[in-house]
Write an enzyme that holds these catalytic residues in place. Sequence first.
Site, PDB file in Angstrom:
ATOM      1  N   VAL A   1       0.908  -1.143   0.000  1.00  0.00           N
ATOM      2  CA  VAL A   1       0.000   0.000   0.000  1.00  0.00           C
ATOM      3  C   VAL A   1       0.951   1.197   0.000  1.00  0.00           C
ATOM      4  O   VAL A   1       1.498   1.565   1.027  1.00  0.00           O
ATOM      5  CB  VAL A   1      -0.935  -0.006   1.233  1.00  0.00           C
ATOM      6  CG1 VAL A   1      -1.827   1.233   1.231  1.00  0.00           C
ATOM      7  CG2 VAL A   1      -1.783  -1.278   1.262  1.00  0.00           C
ATOM      8  N   PRO A   2       1.189   1.766  -1.186  1.00  0.00           N
ATOM      9  CA  PRO A   2       2.355   2.623  -1.409  1.00  0.00           C
ATOM     10  C   PRO A   2       2.267   4.039  -0.842  1.00  0.00           C
ATOM     11  O   PRO A   2       2.263   5.027  -1.578  1.00  0.00           O
ATOM     12  CB  PRO A   2       2.478   2.638  -2.935  1.00  0.00           C
ATOM     13  CG  PRO A   2       1.068   2.492  -3.406  1.00  0.00           C
ATOM     14  CD  PRO A   2       0.410   1.577  -2.408  1.00  0.00           C
ATOM     15  N   CYS A   3       2.259   4.145   0.480  1.00  0.00           N
ATOM     16  CA  CYS A   3       2.240   5.457   1.117  1.00  0.00           C
ATOM     17  C   CYS A   3       3.530   6.236   0.829  1.00  0.00           C
ATOM     18  O   CYS A   3       3.546   7.462   0.942  1.00  0.00           O
ATOM     19  CB  CYS A   3       1.986   5.324   2.614  1.00  0.00           C
ATOM     20  SG  CYS A   3       3.152   4.279   3.482  1.00  0.00           S
ATOM     21  N   HIS A   4       4.585   5.529   0.423  1.00  0.00           N
ATOM     22  CA  HIS A   4       5.840   6.203   0.087  1.00  0.00           C
ATOM     23  C   HIS A   4       5.707   7.071  -1.158  1.00  0.00           C
ATOM     24  O   HIS A   4       6.547   7.941  -1.398  1.00  0.00           O
ATOM     25  CB  HIS A   4       6.982   5.186  -0.098  1.00  0.00           C
ATOM     26  CG  HIS A   4       6.778   4.230  -1.218  1.00  0.00           C
ATOM     27  ND1 HIS A   4       6.026   3.075  -1.086  1.00  0.00           N
ATOM     28  CD2 HIS A   4       7.225   4.253  -2.503  1.00  0.00           C
ATOM     29  CE1 HIS A   4       6.030   2.436  -2.251  1.00  0.00           C
ATOM     30  NE2 HIS A   4       6.749   3.124  -3.117  1.00  0.00           N
TER      31      HIS A   4
END
Length: 164
Positions: free
Chosen positions: A124-127
Amino acid sequence: MESTSVYYHSPLGILRLSSDCTCINEVHFLREEETIGESNGAGVPVLQQCQEELMAYFQGTLKKFNVPVHQHGTEFQQRVWSELLQIPFGKTISYLTLAKRLGDPKAIRAAAATNGKNRIAIIVPCHRVIGSHNDLVGYAGGLWRKKWLLDLEAKISWGVQTLF
């Protein structure tokens, strides 16, 4: 349902992968003070799939994860995390853009706080969420890891050596 875990030695350090045996519910960067616990998830198919997909991601051969994920949260948090999954590999958006996609530009702080509560790093690409002035801000795994992940994706997508 009982949670099972395994540890994956990534290029960015040790990750604890946890599952309820049907979905991944945690991908967590271990901090120096944390110790590796007991791996009770060996042989769990969803954890094996997660490890294989992470390996392919780090090798640059996987751009979209297929492993099922689920984390508990409010309706708003679920919307934020769902929106994160829509950010394409190699792209970034600002926290303001994230809030606008949720339908309320004034929800920028709430969206940023929820982004920070994401328990499933990388997948879950919060980056991929950055500051409004294209600056690196906020990442639970450390800004150096955020930069590394964004640089990896930029290099694979565009042949760019560094993004920041």
